[in-house]
Scaffold this motif. Structure first.
Motif, PDB file in Angstrom:
ATOM      1  N   ARG A 262    -102.152   6.867 -45.014  1.00 28.83           N
ATOM      2  CA  ARG A 262    -101.846   5.437 -45.141  1.00 28.83           C
ATOM      3  C   ARG A 262    -103.120   4.586 -45.045  1.00 28.83           C
ATOM      4  O   ARG A 262    -103.231   3.545 -45.721  1.00 28.83           O
ATOM      5  CB  ARG A 262    -100.833   5.023 -44.070  1.00 28.83           C
ATOM      6  N   CYS A 265    -104.770   4.782 -48.409  1.00 27.10           N
ATOM      7  CA  CYS A 265    -104.029   3.939 -49.365  1.00 27.10           C
ATOM      8  C   CYS A 265    -104.363   2.465 -49.160  1.00 27.10           C
ATOM      9  O   CYS A 265    -104.569   1.723 -50.145  1.00 27.10           O
ATOM     10  CB  CYS A 265    -102.528   4.162 -49.204  1.00 27.10           C
ATOM     11  N   ALA A 281     -99.489   3.589 -51.342  1.00 23.80           N
ATOM     12  CA  ALA A 281     -98.615   4.279 -50.397  1.00 23.80           C
ATOM     13  C   ALA A 281     -97.293   4.683 -51.047  1.00 23.80           C
ATOM     14  O   ALA A 281     -96.624   5.605 -50.572  1.00 23.80           O
ATOM     15  CB  ALA A 281     -98.353   3.405 -49.179  1.00 23.80           C
TER      16      ALA A 281
END
Length: 351
Positions: A262, A265, A281
């Motif tokens: 994450r 991303c 994501a």
């Protein structure tokens, strides 16, 4: 002169580049150039007379002996290893061949070379073996981090082969008096990382519009170490480490894999947004966990800090930003390293 084995791989190449940026001491760089060894990583050294590249195997006794006698290195640093857990599960033979038999043959060559050195050169010589925290096995969520006294409990063919190599290095010190040093590091990340490991794979797949495969629930915890911090630790251990000792090298950055994904991303959303305005994501895809997947690793690096004064220079936040920015700025390197064989591997393994 120093001899570096595996110096075209991820960590080894970063070490060679940093060494020659900080020192004029020449490097003989021995690398087999398997799929993860990339000569292009060393392109800036092509015309540098301080860098002598030799393609070859650490298990080639005749070649290693010739290099030792010809160049008379004051130290040998062993980065050469098969290192991908997933590959070790599907094909453990290569890991035994390189990590165990290759280390044994290298140690024997170095032992004979060291025995024939003059007394002063013998005293100054070092063999530094680069290993991994995976030899210690897995940790419970609340367990204390791995120290150098932690029992070896490897759980994958890769970690078992590295544990075996560590034991060989230790035995060659205690039995033959070879002046050895061992480092056990946590998960490295940074520039020039072959895109089968978690962080570069996420970057490459995200930019390519592909799924971002996350094993199981993504809650496997690792300690993350910026590769240039690892290189500085190795230089410090080589310089002042106590003979026969092991030093754990970590970044004090324990994070679950899904948080890493994450974070990557989010940085890509900021630095190179998707054309449709959606977050990368959205490409995260959970896949079946791999067999025997260790749940948590964590490194206690206080011995290295206490004895040798080393600390990592990068936080995870600064290191991961530098890493993502490097991949965005070096698209040609990424494209060139992605051979057809690599694409076939990723497709087969994560389908």
């Amino acid at each position: 002169m120093i001899l570096v084995t595996g110096g075209a791989g991820f960590i080894g190449a970063n070490f060679v580049l940093d060494w020659l940026a900080l020192s004029d001491e020449p490097v003989v760089n021995l690398d087999k150039l398997t799929y993860a060894g990339n000569r292009e990583t060393l392109a800036t050294l092509e015309a540098d007379r301080r860098h002598i590249f030799v393609q070859g195997d650490i298990g080639d006794v005749d070649l290693v002996q010739r290099l030792l006698l010809e160049h008379q290195p004051r130290a040998v640093l062993n980065f050469a290893a098969e290192s991908h857990v997933d590959r070790s599960i599907h094909g453990p033979g290569d890991f035994i061949q390189t990590n165990v038999l290759g280390t044994f043959r290298l140690l024997e060559c170095v032992r004979k070379y060291h025995a024939d050195l003059a007394p002063a050169a013998q005293q100054a010589f070092r063999f530094l073996h680069v290993s991994t925290d995976e030899v210690y096995g897995t940790l419970a969520p609340e367990a204390a981090a791995f120290t150098e006294e932690h029992r070896y409990e490897p759980n994958s063919p890769y970690s078992a082969s590295k544990a075996a190599s560590d034991h060989l290095v230790r035995a060659w010190h205690h039995t033959y008096g070879l002046p050895v040093l061992t480092t056990n590091c946590s998960n490295n990340y940074g520039p020039y990382h072959f895109p089968e490991k978690l962080i570069p794979l996420m970057i490459v797949n995200a930019l390519g519009g592909k799924p971002l495969p996350v094993y199981g629930d993504g809650m496997q915890v690792r300690d993350w170490l910026y590769v240039k911090d690892h290189c500085s630790a190795i230089r410090r251990v080589l310089e002042a480490g106590r003979l026969g000792e092991t030093y754990n090298v970590g970044g004090w950055n324990e994070k679950p894999n899904i948080e890493i994904v994450r974070t990557v991303c989010a940085l890509l959303d900021e630095l190179q947004p998707r054309p449709d305005g959606q977050s990368y994501a959205g490409q995260i895809t959970y896949v079946k966990d791999r067999p025997g997947h260790d749940r948590r690793y964590a490194i206690d690096a206080r011995k290295l800090e206490r004895e040798l004064g080393w600390k990592p220079a990068e936080t995870f936040e600064s290191g991961i930003r530098k890493t993502v920015a490097w991949y965005l700025a070096n698209a040609t390197w990424v494209k060139n390293v992605q051979s057809g064989a690599y694409r076939d591997w990723v497709s087969r393994h994560y389908q």
